[in-house]
Enzyme design. Structure first.
Site, PDB file in Angstrom:
ATOM      1  N   CYS A   1      -4.546  -2.667  -1.517  1.00  0.00           N
ATOM      2  CA  CYS A   1      -3.561  -2.828  -0.431  1.00  0.00           C
ATOM      3  C   CYS A   1      -4.333  -2.580   0.866  1.00  0.00           C
ATOM      4  O   CYS A   1      -4.363  -1.473   1.372  1.00  0.00           O
ATOM      5  CB  CYS A   1      -2.447  -1.798  -0.575  1.00  0.00           C
ATOM      6  SG  CYS A   1      -1.771  -1.675  -2.238  1.00  0.00           S
TER       7      CYS A   1
ATOM      8  N   ALA B   1      -4.776  -4.126   4.259  1.00  0.00           N
ATOM      9  CA  ALA B   1      -4.590  -4.283   5.714  1.00  0.00           C
ATOM     10  C   ALA B   1      -4.024  -3.004   6.348  1.00  0.00           C
ATOM     11  O   ALA B   1      -3.227  -2.323   5.713  1.00  0.00           O
ATOM     12  CB  ALA B   1      -3.635  -5.442   5.990  1.00  0.00           C
TER      13      ALA B   1
ATOM     14  N   GLY C   1      -7.223  -2.479   7.259  1.00  0.00           N
ATOM     15  CA  GLY C   1      -8.631  -2.476   6.904  1.00  0.00           C
ATOM     16  C   GLY C   1      -9.399  -1.216   7.255  1.00  0.00           C
ATOM     17  O   GLY C   1     -10.619  -1.172   7.092  1.00  0.00           O
TER      18      GLY C   1
ATOM     19  N   ASP D   1      -4.018   2.222  -1.732  1.00  0.00           N
ATOM     20  CA  ASP D   1      -3.452   2.871  -0.545  1.00  0.00           C
ATOM     21  C   ASP D   1      -2.084   2.208  -0.358  1.00  0.00           C
ATOM     22  O   ASP D   1      -1.935   1.246   0.395  1.00  0.00           O
ATOM     23  CB  ASP D   1      -4.391   2.626   0.643  1.00  0.00           C
ATOM     24  CG  ASP D   1      -4.018   3.459   1.845  1.00  0.00           C
ATOM     25  OD1 ASP D   1      -3.522   4.573   1.672  1.00  0.00           O
ATOM     26  OD2 ASP D   1      -4.222   2.979   2.983  1.00  0.00           O
TER      27      ASP D   1
ATOM     28  N   CYS E   1       0.769   7.771   2.984  1.00  0.00           N
ATOM     29  CA  CYS E   1       0.820   8.605   4.192  1.00  0.00           C
ATOM     30  C   CYS E   1       2.235   9.123   4.416  1.00  0.00           C
ATOM     31  O   CYS E   1       2.731   9.140   5.530  1.00  0.00           O
ATOM     32  CB  CYS E   1       0.273   7.856   5.395  1.00  0.00           C
ATOM     33  SG  CYS E   1       0.996   6.244   5.632  1.00  0.00           S
TER      34      CYS E   1
HETATM   35  C1  LIG Z   1      -0.568   1.693   3.770  1.00  0.00           C
HETATM   36  S1  LIG Z   1      -0.883   0.033   4.047  1.00  0.00           S
HETATM   37  C2  LIG Z   1      -2.614  -0.067   3.705  1.00  0.00           C
HETATM   38  C3  LIG Z   1      -3.493   0.470   4.788  1.00  0.00           C
HETATM   39  C4  LIG Z   1      -4.958   0.116   4.585  1.00  0.00           C
HETATM   40  N1  LIG Z   1      -5.435   0.532   3.290  1.00  0.00           N
HETATM   41  C5  LIG Z   1      -5.847   0.699   5.654  1.00  0.00           C
HETATM   42  O1  LIG Z   1      -6.483   1.741   5.423  1.00  0.00           O
HETATM   43  O2  LIG Z   1      -5.922   0.113   6.735  1.00  0.00           O
HETATM   44  C6  LIG Z   1      -0.205  -0.742   2.652  1.00  0.00           C
HETATM   45  C7  LIG Z   1      -0.452  -2.223   2.578  1.00  0.00           C
HETATM   46  O3  LIG Z   1       0.015  -2.686   1.300  1.00  0.00           O
HETATM   47  C8  LIG Z   1       0.471  -4.001   1.464  1.00  0.00           C
HETATM   48  N2  LIG Z   1       1.323  -4.348   0.293  1.00  0.00           N
HETATM   49  C9  LIG Z   1       2.678  -4.356   0.201  1.00  0.00           C
HETATM   50  N3  LIG Z   1       3.058  -4.786  -1.012  1.00  0.00           N
HETATM   51  C10 LIG Z   1       1.916  -5.050  -1.707  1.00  0.00           C
HETATM   52  C11 LIG Z   1       1.654  -5.554  -3.005  1.00  0.00           C
HETATM   53  N4  LIG Z   1       2.647  -5.852  -3.856  1.00  0.00           N
HETATM   54  N5  LIG Z   1       0.369  -5.725  -3.378  1.00  0.00           N
HETATM   55  C12 LIG Z   1      -0.646  -5.421  -2.535  1.00  0.00           C
HETATM   56  N6  LIG Z   1      -0.447  -4.945  -1.290  1.00  0.00           N
HETATM   57  C13 LIG Z   1       0.808  -4.762  -0.872  1.00  0.00           C
HETATM   58  C14 LIG Z   1       1.221  -3.950   2.768  1.00  0.00           C
HETATM   59  O4  LIG Z   1       1.393  -5.248   3.310  1.00  0.00           O
HETATM   60  C15 LIG Z   1       0.317  -3.056   3.597  1.00  0.00           C
HETATM   61  O5  LIG Z   1      -0.570  -3.814   4.357  1.00  0.00           O
END
Ligand SMILES: C[S@@+](CC[C@H](N)C(=O)[O-])C[C@H]1O[C@@H](n2cnc3c(N)ncnc32)[C@H](O)[C@@H]1O
Length: 404
Positions: A189, A191, A193, A261, A315
């Site tokens: 997960c 974005a 990034g 994450d 978080c």
């Molecule tokens: C907490 S954020 C991640 C932050 C990132 N790891 C960083 O450090 O910048 C969670 C991310 O999971 C994505 N997400 C939501 N549903 C998901 C899924 N089914 N599979 C993978 N990613 C998913 C969201 O769009 C979001 O961008």
């Protein structure tokens, strides 16, 4: 530094948190609440980009009273600040194979591995804290004891960014992941990034797959990677657009390390929802999050090889999205074993962060144990709880190893 515009917390979210967290966290909630309701007290970490020349930035940081969070030793990869221009040869949502990055222009392919130039100040830091020893020695983050916000760096045409501003607690899941050179890593997960950039500061993996299904957020992720990574490492980094829950099957046993994450309540941002309606809407969907989180964690455990590790992080302070998710998945995934991060991470960094092993559990059972290597509940994960003076977090992280 520009003074931040005053924001007011969303009453619906605050009321909900008050109810849940005072029960789960007891006194810890009072101090976390004080921090969360006072954005002017928030601290910011400055993660340096080892692929860019940062001597001027470190000098400025040191002159302003910033110091390093982690000891600096070993080597830093420096790439002469070359631009990072890349295009995707394959880049489609829902595609079965991973898209690959194609470098469209590459003025300087090679990069040097050079010792980090440590100042006398740094050497003193190292001498005064000999017990801290993390393998990710090239990961450098500067922090300040007071809420001094270093300005974010504008785009510099043709040059990589020198640093990334973040909540320093975000680095802890990356440290727990223990990425080594040559690893195959999945950031499930990904974005926008921040953790992907931190992974690339820690080591040089053979492959880092950054997965993000949301197209808008994936664009953001791509821009982050372009701003921080040089051409020479782009061949190791791919962006994929899958629903992370489906990756367990197609990538079964492929990765050495997987970071989940997870999408979560994100307490800080929910508390400052743009209006009460948005806050209420978010709260309505809150009970569905642990289901998705458990699905993502199961997929990660399938995607990791036997002997490999998965780090799960959020978080939020909510035990439903933290310990409870880990416990649920462990119940139906007997090959996974939770690992104790207390001695490895919490004890060495307790000077900077307020760690709590399982506040909800201790609240309920009145048998808190802060001793290293303690109970099963200890191993379910560690919570970073903000408090005045140590405003980092909320951040929960847990490491599960897939048995050989
Ligand atoms: C907490 S954020 C991640 C932050 C990132 N790891 C960083 O450090 O910048 C969670 C991310 O999971 C994505 N997400 C939501 N549903 C998901 C899924 N089914 N599979 C993978 N990613 C998913 C969201 O769009 C979001 O961008």
């Amino acid at each position: 530094m520009q003074p931040k515009k005053e924001r007011s917390p969303c009453p619906a979210v605050l009321g909900h948190f008050d109810q849940q967290y005072s029960e789960e966290l007891g006194d810890l909630w009072a101090s976390a609440r004080e921090v969360l309701l006072d954005p002017r007290s928030w601290q910011y970490g400055v993660m340096l980009n080892r692929f860019s020349v940062v001597t001027d930035i470190t000098q400025i940081l040191q002159s302003q009273g910033f110091s390093t969070l982690l000891p600096q030793t070993c080597v830093s990869a420096r790439l002469f600040d070359s631009p990072s221009l890349m295009t995707y040869s394959k880049y489609q949502e829902g595609e079965d194979t991973l898209p690959t990055l194609r470098i469209s222009k590459c003025p300087r392919e090679d990069f040097d591995l050079q010792p980090v130039i440590t100042s006398d100040e740094h050497r003193q830091d190292l001498q005064s804290e000999p017990s801290i020893s993390f393998p990710a020695a090239s990961l450098q983050c500067y922090i300040h004891p007071s809420p001094l916000r270093f300005p974010s760096q504008a785009h510099r045409p043709g040059q990589l960014k020198q640093y990334y501003l973040l909540n320093a607690a975000s680095l802890l899941p990356v440290l727990a992941l223990q990425v080594r050179d040559g690893d195959k890593v999945l950031d499930l997960c990904s974005a926008p990034g921040g953790k992907a950039v931190a992974i690339m500061q820690s080591a040089t993996p053979e492959l880092l797959c950054c997965n993000e299904p949301d197209p808008h957020r994936r664009d953001w992720l791509t821009k982050t990677l372009e701003s921080f990574l040089p051409h020479s490492v782009n061949s190791r980094v791919v962006v994929s657009a899958r629903d992370g829950r489906s990756l367990g099957h197609s990538e079964a046993g492929f990765y050495d390390k997987v970071l989940v994450d997870a999408p979560c309540s994100n307490d800080r941002s929910w508390l400052y929802s743009s209006n009460n309606q948005q806050g209420e809407q978010r709260l309505k969907g809150r009970s569905r999050l642990p289901v998705v989180q458990a699905q993502l964690l199961r997929a990660a455990l399938s995607a990791v090889r036997p002997g490999g590790v998965v780090v799960y992080s959020t978080c939020t302070l909510s035990s439903f999205e933290n310990h409870a998710v880990v416990e649920t998945v462990l119940n139906d995934f007997p090959e996974a074993e939770p690992e104790d991060l207390w001695e490895e991470i919490a004890i060495p960094l307790s000077k900077y962060f307020e760690f709590s092993p399982h506040p909800g559990y201790e609240q309920l059972h009145h048998e808190a144990s802060m001793q290293p290597g303690a109970t099963y509940h200890h191993r379910l994960g560690i919570l970073v709880v903000p408090r005045p003076g140590k405003t980092w977090g909320p951040m929960f992280f847990s490491r599960l190893r897939r048995r050989e």
